[in-house]
Design an enzyme around this catalytic site. Structure first.
Site, PDB file in Angstrom:
ATOM      1  N   GLU A 221      -6.953  17.087  15.153  1.00 23.46           N
ATOM      2  CA  GLU A 221      -5.495  17.244  15.264  1.00 23.46           C
ATOM      3  C   GLU A 221      -5.142  16.789  16.675  1.00 23.46           C
ATOM      4  OE1 GLU A 221      -3.622  18.039  12.839  1.00 23.46           O
ATOM      5  OE2 GLU A 221      -4.988  18.971  11.411  1.00 23.46           O
ATOM      6  N   CYS A 255       3.039  18.926  20.491  1.00 21.50           N
ATOM      7  CA  CYS A 255       2.406  17.738  19.886  1.00 21.50           C
ATOM      8  C   CYS A 255       3.375  17.030  18.944  1.00 21.50           C
ATOM      9  CB  CYS A 255       1.127  18.124  19.162  1.00 21.50           C
ATOM     10  SG  CYS A 255       1.357  19.405  17.918  1.00 21.50           S
TER      11      CYS A 255
HETATM   12  P1  NDP Z   1      -7.453  17.991  25.765  1.00 22.97           P
HETATM   13  O1  NDP Z   1      -7.881  16.908  24.850  1.00 22.97           O
HETATM   14  O2  NDP Z   1      -7.486  17.751  27.216  1.00 22.97           O
HETATM   15  O3  NDP Z   1      -8.302  19.310  25.502  1.00 22.97           O
HETATM   16  C1  NDP Z   1      -8.373  19.918  24.246  1.00 22.97           C
HETATM   17  C2  NDP Z   1      -9.568  20.843  24.198  1.00 22.97           C
HETATM   18  O4  NDP Z   1     -10.767  20.064  24.241  1.00 22.97           O
HETATM   19  C3  NDP Z   1      -9.633  21.799  25.373  1.00 22.97           C
HETATM   20  O5  NDP Z   1     -10.124  23.049  24.947  1.00 22.97           O
HETATM   21  C4  NDP Z   1     -10.620  21.109  26.282  1.00 22.97           C
HETATM   22  O6  NDP Z   1     -11.250  21.977  27.162  1.00 22.97           O
HETATM   23  C5  NDP Z   1     -11.610  20.575  25.257  1.00 22.97           C
HETATM   24  N1  NDP Z   1     -12.484  19.510  25.756  1.00 22.97           N
HETATM   25  C6  NDP Z   1     -12.329  18.732  26.859  1.00 22.97           C
HETATM   26  N2  NDP Z   1     -13.362  17.851  26.966  1.00 22.97           N
HETATM   27  C7  NDP Z   1     -14.182  18.088  25.917  1.00 22.97           C
HETATM   28  C8  NDP Z   1     -15.405  17.525  25.458  1.00 22.97           C
HETATM   29  N3  NDP Z   1     -16.005  16.513  26.114  1.00 22.97           N
HETATM   30  N4  NDP Z   1     -15.970  18.010  24.338  1.00 22.97           N
HETATM   31  C9  NDP Z   1     -15.369  19.005  23.653  1.00 22.97           C
HETATM   32  N5  NDP Z   1     -14.218  19.598  24.031  1.00 22.97           N
HETATM   33  C10 NDP Z   1     -13.624  19.142  25.147  1.00 22.97           C
HETATM   34  O7  NDP Z   1      -5.975  18.402  25.276  1.00 22.97           O
HETATM   35  P2  NDP Z   1      -4.988  19.388  25.992  1.00 22.97           P
HETATM   36  O8  NDP Z   1      -5.592  20.737  26.102  1.00 22.97           O
HETATM   37  O9  NDP Z   1      -4.462  18.720  27.201  1.00 22.97           O
HETATM   38  O10 NDP Z   1      -3.816  19.519  24.896  1.00 22.97           O
HETATM   39  C11 NDP Z   1      -2.770  18.626  24.834  1.00 22.97           C
HETATM   40  C12 NDP Z   1      -3.011  17.629  23.726  1.00 22.97           C
HETATM   41  O11 NDP Z   1      -3.182  18.331  22.496  1.00 22.97           O
HETATM   42  C13 NDP Z   1      -1.830  16.709  23.504  1.00 22.97           C
HETATM   43  O12 NDP Z   1      -2.297  15.403  23.305  1.00 22.97           O
HETATM   44  C14 NDP Z   1      -1.202  17.249  22.231  1.00 22.97           C
HETATM   45  O13 NDP Z   1      -0.469  16.295  21.506  1.00 22.97           O
HETATM   46  C15 NDP Z   1      -2.394  17.717  21.485  1.00 22.97           C
HETATM   47  N6  NDP Z   1      -2.035  18.697  20.477  1.00 22.97           N
HETATM   48  C16 NDP Z   1      -2.109  18.355  19.157  1.00 22.97           C
HETATM   49  C17 NDP Z   1      -1.707  19.244  18.189  1.00 22.97           C
HETATM   50  C18 NDP Z   1      -1.838  18.916  16.737  1.00 22.97           C
HETATM   51  O14 NDP Z   1      -1.810  19.835  15.923  1.00 22.97           O
HETATM   52  N7  NDP Z   1      -1.986  17.659  16.349  1.00 22.97           N
HETATM   53  C19 NDP Z   1      -1.166  20.565  18.524  1.00 22.97           C
HETATM   54  C20 NDP Z   1      -1.156  20.833  19.923  1.00 22.97           C
HETATM   55  C21 NDP Z   1      -1.569  19.921  20.858  1.00 22.97           C
HETATM   56  P3  NDP Z   1     -10.635  22.217  28.627  1.00 22.97           P
HETATM   57  O15 NDP Z   1      -9.143  22.417  28.478  1.00 22.97           O
HETATM   58  O16 NDP Z   1     -11.304  23.451  29.017  1.00 22.97           O
HETATM   59  O17 NDP Z   1     -10.945  20.992  29.407  1.00 22.97           O
END
Ligand code: NDP
Length: 478
Positions: A221, A255
């Protein structure tokens, strides 16, 4: 004022321990059956609903969003949890299906079994609503869950898991492990039975690559660049209010928020005037009742500033705001007009309180531009005609379309949610969301010997000849 939380300690080592505990718990959880799981999930639900103010406070402390937005987030999440708990049995239980002519001697049925242990990785922007879209449905389908919240919202993740442990004492069916991306990466490598990721498209790719090594299936997502289309016959006041809410609400960190607006030329200026008026009347703040709060992360603030500058450098017009609107940790509402379609503000996810408003010749051009994005999460259409609405909804390349509203699907738990293209794949919410975390198993039971039996080594030529005649009658003409 809410402040950004310090980075949580990385719990990479805790991941295998949590997975082992979840594996042990999964059998117990599956063994509770539909009714037992429903009771447990509803007990957790009552705890979340009863302590809504406390949870909203935790959300607010870590994200900076106003109190009302945090409460609304909990309400929406709980609605989904309730739906998942009450509908899992009806959607997933074993049921008879027609066996078809060739297998008329078989009784056929399909049932949906839990996958085992689901890893859930969540973002910070809706730290309860978004991950619970996976967690509630995965648990209701009979799985154990290990959840890695964003490093910006670890307290929310821990709070949810603690309330679970209180409401559902027993084996560790739902756990949270906190940490940064490395903890998420460890969860991808840990051999879970499915990984549900919500976050940016870029991280989604990394997650998918890591999961490919162990052939772990994934739900992605990811981000969006959602368009709102305003037809000439639309209620312009309603459309402008929706664009303002969808664009500026939650500081644009939604999002499926509104990032692009395409307006039929004949109503372009009046629409722009209305939206500009709403934008000028809106200010972010730290107060609990602010219209919206701070940007949650400095990195995202920098992205927003870069998109505004790029749009203006390419000839776009700032109707409200501009580079000066970015005054960290806040960003004031920004309305950009006539922005070239190859600008970052049109092509890339901004995730801030900025809206691009461009005129279009007609609705065909509006659909063409809306669909030109590599993202395809959701879209909105404002029109006075139901026929136009249905036509546009069918033609828009998006997982969800709201008519005369924005985010209309968010509070309807029966509706599946997910995107196409760079917005990801797989579905959370609704019956599809329950099936996403299940494995269909087909069972046939032979009721009587087939009159024309072809499934034997000593197949008789006469039987084959009769079957071939029937086959031709059934398929060569029909
Ligand atoms: P990120 O992609 O930066 O992070 C998402 C999650 O992935 C966090 O828990 C992050 O950890 C984790 N993560 C980071 N690096 C890795 C890795 N190498 N392997 C596994 N997990 C990892 O997104 P954001 O938190 O910045 O969220 C914003 C984004 O989410 C926007 O693009 C938004 O559109 C999207 N989004 C989509 C939704 C949907 O339903 N389609 C709903 C809500 C948001 P950490 O934060 O600890 O680095």
């Amino acid at each position: 004022m809410p402040t950004e939380t310090a980075k949580p300690p990385t719990e990479t080592d805790a991941v295998p321990v949590a997975i082992a505990a979840a594996r042990a718990a999964a059998g117990w959880w599956a063994g509770l059956g539909w009714d037992g799981r429903r009771r447990a999930l509803l007990a957790w639900k009552r705890t979340l609903a009863g302590r809504v103010e406390e949870l909203a406070g935790q959300i607010r402390a870590e994200t900076g969003k106003p109190h009302g937005d945090a409460v609304l987030e909990v309400m929406l999440a709980v609605e989904h949890l309730d739906w998942a708990a009450r509908h899992a049995r009806g959607v997933l239980r074993r049921r008879r299906v027609p066996a078809g002519l060739l297998a008329a001697n078989q009784a056929a049925s399909v049932g949906y079994e839990p996958l085992g242990v689901i890893g859930v990785i969540g973002p910070w922007n809706y730290p309860v609503y978004t991950p619970l879209g996976s967690i509630s449905y995965a648990l209701a389908a009979g799985n154990a869950v290990v959840f890695k919240p964003s490093e910006h919202t670890p307290g929310v993740g821990r709070w949810l898991a603690e309330r679970w442990a209180e409401a559902v004492p027993g084996p560790a069916v739902f756990q949270a492990v906190t940490g940064d991306g490395e903890t998420g990466a460890a969860l991808c490598r840990a051999g879970v039975d499915k990984l549900a990721f919500t976050g940016s498209t870029a991280t989604g790719r990394t997650v998918m690559a890591a999961c490919a090594v162990t052939l772990t299936p994934v739900v992605i997502e990811a981000g969006g660049k959602d368009a709102l289309i305003v037809a000439a016959d639309a209620d312009l006041d309603a459309a402008a209010r929706a664009a303002a809410f969808g664009g500026f609400g939650n500081a644009g960190q939604t999002c499926a928020g509104v990032e692009r607006v395409y307006v039929e030329r004949s109503v372009y200026e009046p629409f722009l005037d209305r939206l500009a008026e709403l934008a000028r009347a809106t200010r972010p703040g730290e107060e609990p009742d602010a219209r919206y709060g701070r940007m949650t992360t400095p990195a995202q603030t920098a992205v927003v500033a870069a998109h505004i500058e790029d749009a203006l450098a390419r000839g776009g017009r700032a109707v409200v705001g501009g580079p000066a609107a970015v005054r960290p940790p806040f960003v004031d509402p920004v309305v950009l007009a006539e922005v070239p379609e190859d600008s970052l503000a049109v092509t890339a996810e901004t995730f801030g309180p900025t809206v691009v408003v461009n005129p279009v010749r007609d609705l065909d051009e509006a659909v063409e531009r809306a669909n030109a994005s590599r993202y395809g999460l959701a879209a909105s259409v404002f029109t006075g005609s139901r026929r136009t609405a249905a036509d546009l909804a069918a033609r828009l390349r998006a997982g969800a379309v709201s008519v005369n509203a924005v985010l209309g699907f968010a509070a309807a738990p029966a509706l599946p949610f997910g995107g196409v293209g760079d917005s990801g794949f797989g579905r959370v919410h609704g019956a599809d969301g329950l099936r996403e975390f299940s494995r269909p198993k087909s069972v046939t039971r032979q009721r009587f010997a087939a009159p024309i039996d072809l499934l034997r080594l000593d197949r008789r030529p006469a039987a084959l000849a009769r079957a071939t005649r029937l086959f031709r009658l059934r398929h060569a003409r029909g």
